[in-house]
Design a protein around this motif. Structure first.
Motif, short mmCIF file in Angstrom:
data_model
loop_
_atom_site.label_atom_id
_atom_site.label_comp_id
_atom_site.label_asym_id
_atom_site.label_seq_id
_atom_site.Cartn_x
_atom_site.Cartn_y
_atom_site.Cartn_z
N ARG A 1 58.41 32.85 24.41
CA ARG A 1 58.76 31.51 23.94
C ARG A 1 57.51 30.66 23.80
N GLY A 2 57.34 30.06 22.66
CA GLY A 2 56.16 29.26 22.37
C GLY A 2 55.08 30.03 21.65
N GLU A 3 55.13 31.38 21.76
CA GLU A 3 54.14 32.21 21.08
C GLU A 3 54.59 32.56 19.66
N ILE A 4 55.88 32.80 19.51
CA ILE A 4 56.45 33.17 18.21
C ILE A 4 57.64 32.26 17.94
N PRO A 5 58.11 32.18 16.68
CA PRO A 5 59.25 31.31 16.37
C PRO A 5 60.46 31.60 17.26
N ALA A 6 61.20 30.56 17.59
CA ALA A 6 62.34 30.69 18.49
C ALA A 6 63.37 31.69 17.98
N ILE A 7 63.58 31.73 16.66
CA ILE A 7 64.58 32.64 16.11
C ILE A 7 64.16 34.09 16.34
N ALA A 8 62.85 34.35 16.30
CA ALA A 8 62.33 35.70 16.55
C ALA A 8 62.50 36.07 18.03
N VAL A 9 62.33 35.08 18.90
CA VAL A 9 62.54 35.32 20.33
C VAL A 9 64.00 35.69 20.59
N LEU A 10 64.92 34.97 19.94
CA LEU A 10 66.34 35.22 20.12
C LEU A 10 66.72 36.62 19.66
N LYS B 1 67.70 25.48 11.31
CA LYS B 1 67.59 26.78 11.97
C LYS B 1 66.69 26.69 13.20
N SER B 2 65.55 26.03 13.06
CA SER B 2 64.59 25.91 14.15
C SER B 2 65.18 25.12 15.31
N ALA B 3 65.85 24.01 14.99
CA ALA B 3 66.44 23.17 16.04
C ALA B 3 67.55 23.90 16.78
N LEU C 1 67.92 28.79 22.92
CA LEU C 1 67.00 29.33 23.91
C LEU C 1 67.13 28.59 25.24
N ASP C 2 67.21 27.26 25.18
CA ASP C 2 67.39 26.47 26.39
C ASP C 2 68.69 26.86 27.10
N ALA C 3 69.76 27.06 26.31
CA ALA C 3 71.05 27.39 26.89
C ALA C 3 71.02 28.76 27.57
N ILE C 4 70.33 29.71 26.96
CA ILE C 4 70.24 31.06 27.54
C ILE C 4 69.41 31.04 28.82
#
Length: 227
Positions: free
Chosen positions: A151-160, A211-213, A219-222
């Motif tokens: 998280r913070g290194e790559i886009p949030a959607i990619a992290v998910l 999408k980003s928001a 991510l916060d919820a998970i």
């Protein structure tokens, strides 16, 4: 009475029932999760639920159409796996190669051959469940570590998406244009053992920003879920 019972309909998402009656993959997954969690107690489905779909164990399965093959019989009957469950067929086809009784007799013959072998099935099932539980725990641990590390290194959607793969979750994203012209993004993470998906929705004039928001919020919820 049906409203009190809680009902849902599931059919192939790739084949709409009518031009105006269609089901998205997200809606299908959510209905199955509700059925698994008990919020929905009556699930009406086409043959799509026989194979390749995770339908939870039920105590009654009623087929309104005929059983055509032995595989179809085993798959549809296998959806009723609770103790003292019932499997009911309301019609039998005269075009089938074998009757249901004939198919059942062949199946019993196969079971008798298996039972004749010296094999401790109960012990094997217990061992498999234990290995699966250990595997699930390790996958989830690796998934959470990935989420926190990336998280913070790559886009949030990619992290998910990476988290979903590592945790064996189902993840989908839905976009639609709202009446005010904004883009709405719905993100759903279907996690094993949880009846309802973790869902976040965000709207923005830009599809990318919506999408980003939504991804940041999910991510916060998970993370909160694993805290």
């Amino acid at each position: 009475e049906l409203e009190t019972l809680g009902t849902a309909v599931v059919y192939a998402t790739s084949s709409p029932a009518t031009a105006s009656l269609r089901l998205t993959p997200s809606q299908s997954k959510e209905r199955l999760h509700k059925f698994r969690g008990g919020e929905v107690r009556l699930l009406v489905s086409t043959a799509v639920s026989e194979e390749g779909m995770d339908v939870p164990a039920a105590n009654v399965v009623i087929r309104f159409d005929a059983v055509q093959t032995p595989v179809s019989l085993v798959q549809s009957r296998g959806r009723a796996r609770q103790a003292d469950s019932k499997f009911i067929v309301l019609a039998e086809s005269d075009k089938a190669e074998r009757s249901i009784a004939g198919i059942y007799q062949a199946e019993m013959l196969q079971y008798s051959k298996v039972a004749a072998n010296d094999y401790d099935c109960a012990k094997n099932v217990k061992e498999v469940k234990a290995r699966n539980q250990i595997s699930h725990t390790n996958r989830l641990k690796n998934a959470v570590e990935f989420l926190q590390r990336k998280r913070g290194e790559i886009p949030a959607i990619a992290v998910l998406k990476g988290y979903a793969i590592k945790a064996s979750c189902e993840f989908d994203e839905i976009y639609r244009k709202e009446k005010d012209g904004k883009w709405r993004c719905d993100l759903n993470m279907f996690m094993p053992g949880i009846a309802k998906p973790i869902r976040m929705s965000r709207s923005h004039t830009s599809k990318k920003n919506a999408k980003s928001a939504a991804a940041d919020a999910l991510l916060d919820a998970i993370i909160d879920h694993h805290s």
